[in-house]
Every structure is written in structure tokens, then in C-alpha cells.
Design an enzyme around this catalytic site. Structure first.
Site, PDB file in Angstrom:
ATOM      1  N   ASP A  93       0.823  -1.210   0.000  1.00  0.00           N
ATOM      2  CA  ASP A  93       0.000   0.000   0.000  1.00  0.00           C
ATOM      3  C   ASP A  93       0.855   1.256   0.000  1.00  0.00           C
ATOM      4  O   ASP A  93       1.444   1.616   1.017  1.00  0.00           O
ATOM      5  CB  ASP A  93      -0.908  -0.018   1.234  1.00  0.00           C
ATOM      6  CG  ASP A  93      -1.711   1.257   1.370  1.00  0.00           C
ATOM      7  OD1 ASP A  93      -2.115   1.809   0.332  1.00  0.00           O
ATOM      8  OD2 ASP A  93      -1.918   1.700   2.507  1.00  0.00           O
ATOM      9  N   THR A 281      -1.792   2.466  -4.255  1.00  0.00           N
ATOM     10  CA  THR A 281      -2.086   1.072  -4.566  1.00  0.00           C
ATOM     11  C   THR A 281      -3.038   0.432  -3.569  1.00  0.00           C
ATOM     12  O   THR A 281      -3.411  -0.727  -3.734  1.00  0.00           O
ATOM     13  CB  THR A 281      -0.794   0.239  -4.599  1.00  0.00           C
ATOM     14  OG1 THR A 281      -0.165   0.296  -3.310  1.00  0.00           O
ATOM     15  CG2 THR A 281       0.170   0.750  -5.652  1.00  0.00           C
TER      16      THR A 281
END
Length: 346
Positions: A93, A281
């Protein structure tokens, strides 16, 4: 590319994202703290991770093996923690800055569907505090929350990519969304400004230990099952265009400047003076402030019955003299006679 004070991001039209290793640290975000037996407990938030739309469809996660997913929603893979190693699946992430794993002591629905970190079986594990005197934290996400303690231990992304890291061992996790996620933990790849303190940032720790080849990591998302994250450079065969460089304008999220939003290569004027965007992401949605989302949605004019799909424009983001385009198939979710613009308000 080595670690520099002027971090940059490479944006690739083929859905490859390549980023240089972090620059200098920013300030630790903290919304206050309370005293505990282990020092203080911090309160933090992860604004971009697990927004409502990113986890709105349970079947998106659960049907991936059956290849029924309309859109892939997240990157996740396997890492190891401890000595001997314990294996976990984590989401990679770029919109957060900490490594979070469920702890063995966490006995609740948000943890019980996942593998749990057991510090008592690792002879390299130790509880730690950060430079603020915090030994634990509470973190609020868009759709849930956790609480946990700080540990350090030996961490490996691959057999030859290992270093000691500090992370959060979650002792509490809310059922929503954690009981539904197919991954055990979260591996934040954002800047130190999003981390719990010094030596809690995995990207910087790997880079400083000489374990980030080329000072870069790259993420590649495709619908054919070959998605991957690469720590150390990028694969030229995954690139569909020349690399587009963009300066990171604030070292917190991977935040870059966009001159304007375009329709079929023409500026819309929706970003007077430019817009700031975070390349994230950890969510599958485009997102923006409510007023901009409303204006963009109205200007696009997509019909809910999909009747004008063929006439919708390419949606682009102008970065310098380049435009990164999404086709209507990229930014519209099509169901059984229904079309939804994949854009959410923050």
C-alpha cells in the site's frame, strides 16, 4: 537510482508504477496520545486505505480464483517475519507508511480469519517504543480501526531481501473490513510522514540497509494473473511507453502535481492552477474532493444504462507535457445493463 532528498515517481501508461526510494523524513502525524503502562498510546489515521468503495464488493475478493473479478482491487503478496520465519500475506500500500500484522493475542472476528504474529516463538523479537514514547497505537481507517503494540523483528520480502524492522502487532481489529480481506496484514510503502516514527518505514529501512537494489520498487497490475511488485528496478517488458517522471511535491503520500484533467487530450479546466494527486495502490478507485468529483461527473455525462459508452472520451491526467489516459473501459464499471463511474468523493 539512489536515495535522494528530491524523491521522484515514474508513471507508466502500462499500469506500471516505479518509485524511487524515499528522501528525508517528514513530521510524524499524531492526533494526540493517552498514557498506558507501556508509555503512551498514539492515535493515527490512514485516510486513503480501505475507503468504502474499495471494499464495497465482497465478491471482488472472494471470486478472484474463479476469474470472475471485473477489476483487480489490490496488490498483495507474501512476506516473512521473525526467527524462525512466520509467513504472512500483506497488501502493498503506497497510501500508508506502516507494517501491520495481526498479533496472536488478537481473538476477535477481525483477526481470526488471518495468520497471526507470535512474538514468543521468535528469538529476534522485542517490544519497542518510538521517539515520542509511544509503545502502542490506535489507527482509524476509512471503514474500520485497529489497536496494537510496537515490535521489532527480522523481516524478509524475499530470501535475499531482509532487514530488522519496527511494526505494529495488532491486538484488536474491527470486523469490517478486516474479517473480509484476503490478506493478513498491511505493508505501507508511503513516506516517513505516514509512519509511527524512526525505523518504522519499511522502504527506508530496506534502502538504508542496502537491501533495495537500484533504490526503486515497481508495481505492475494486469488482469491476466501476472501482477507483481518488484523491489529493485523494474521490468522493461512490462512497460508500454516511455517512462514519465513526476516530482513528489510533498513527501507523505506519493503525491504529484497534475496540470489538468483532459478529455481526449483536451484540457477540461477542472484543475485551475493544477491539482495534487496521490498515487495509491491501497484502493481501486479514483477519488477527489466532492466539488471536483461533481463537476467531473457532470461534464463526463455517462449514462447509467451504458447507452453512451461508445461516445465517452479518454480520461487523462496531464503531467508536464505528457497525458496519461484511461479509456472508458478503464474508468467505468459495467454490470448487467448498468454503468458506474469509478470515482468517489473524499
Amino acid at each position: 537510482m539512489g536515495r535522494s532528498r528530491s524523491a521522484k515517481m515514474q508513471l507508466l501508461a502500462s499500469a506500471v508504477l516505479v518509485v524511487a526510494a524515499h528522501g528525508h523524513a517528514g513530521a510524524l502525524r499524531k492526533n494526540g496520545a493517552i498514557q498506558t503502562s507501556r508509555g503512551t498510546m498514539g492515535h493515527h489515521s490512514e485516510a486513503l486505505l480501505f475507503n468504502r468503495q474499495a471494499v464495497r464488493s465482497k465478491t471482488t475478493y472472494r471470486t478472484e480464483s474463479a476469474m470472475e473479478v471485473i477489476h483487480k482491487t489490490a496488490y498483495w503478496g507474501t512476506v516473512k517475519m521473525g526467527t524462525p520465519a512466520q509467513e504472512f500475506k500483506v497488501i502493498f500500500d503506497t497510501g500508508s507508511g506502516n507494517l501491520i500484522l495481526p498479533a496472536k493475542s488478537c481473538d476477535m472476528p477481525g483477526c481470526n480469519t488471518h495468520k497471526k504474529y507470535d512474538s514468543t516463538t521468535s528469538h529476534t523479537a522485542a517490544m519497542v517504543t518510538n521517539e515520542k514514547g509511544e509503545g502502542s497505537t490506535e489507527i482509524s481507517f476509512g471503514t474500520g480501526d485497529i489497536a496494537g503494540d510496537y515490535f521489532k523483528d527480522q523481516f524478509c520480502i524475499a530470501d535475499n531481501l531482509c532487514t530488522e524492522v519496527r511494526f505494529v502487532a495488532a491486538t484488536q481489529q474491527s470486523p469490517e473490513p478486516f474479517s473480509e480481506t484476503p490478506f493478513d496484514g498491511i505493508l505501507g510503502l508511503g513516506f516517513k510522514d505516514l509512519s509511527m516514527g524512526e525505523h518504522f518505514n519499511i522502504v527506508d529501512d530496506l534502502n538504508d540497509a542496502g537491501q533495495m537494489p537500484g533504490g526503486q520498487f515497481a508495481v505492475f497490475l494486469t488482469d491476466d494473473g501476472a501482477s507483481e511488485i518488484t523491489f529493485g528496478g523494474y521490468k522493461p517488458e512490462n512497460i508500454a511507453s516511455d517512462i514519465v517522471w513526476a516530482n513528489v511535491v510533498r513527501e507523505s503520500y506519493w503525491q504529484v502535481g497534475v496540470e489538468d484533467i483532459t478529455f481526449d487530450g483536451k484540457d477540461t479546466g477542472l484543475c485551475p492552477g493544477g491539482c495534487q494527486v496521490a498515487v495509491d495502490t491501497g484502493t481501486s478507485m479514483l477519488a477527489g474532493p466532492s466539488d471536483l468529483v461533481d463537476k467531473l461527473t457532470a461534464k463526463l455525462g455517462a449514462k447509467e444504462d451504458c447507452s453512451n459508452m461508445a461516445s465517452l472520451p479518454n480520461l487523462g491526467f496531464r503531467i508536464g507535457d505528457r497525458i496519461l489516459n484511461l479509456s472508458p473501459e478503464d474508468y467505468m464499471d459495467q454490470g448487467e445493463g448498468n454503468c458506474d463511474f469509478s470515482l468517489m468523493s473524499l
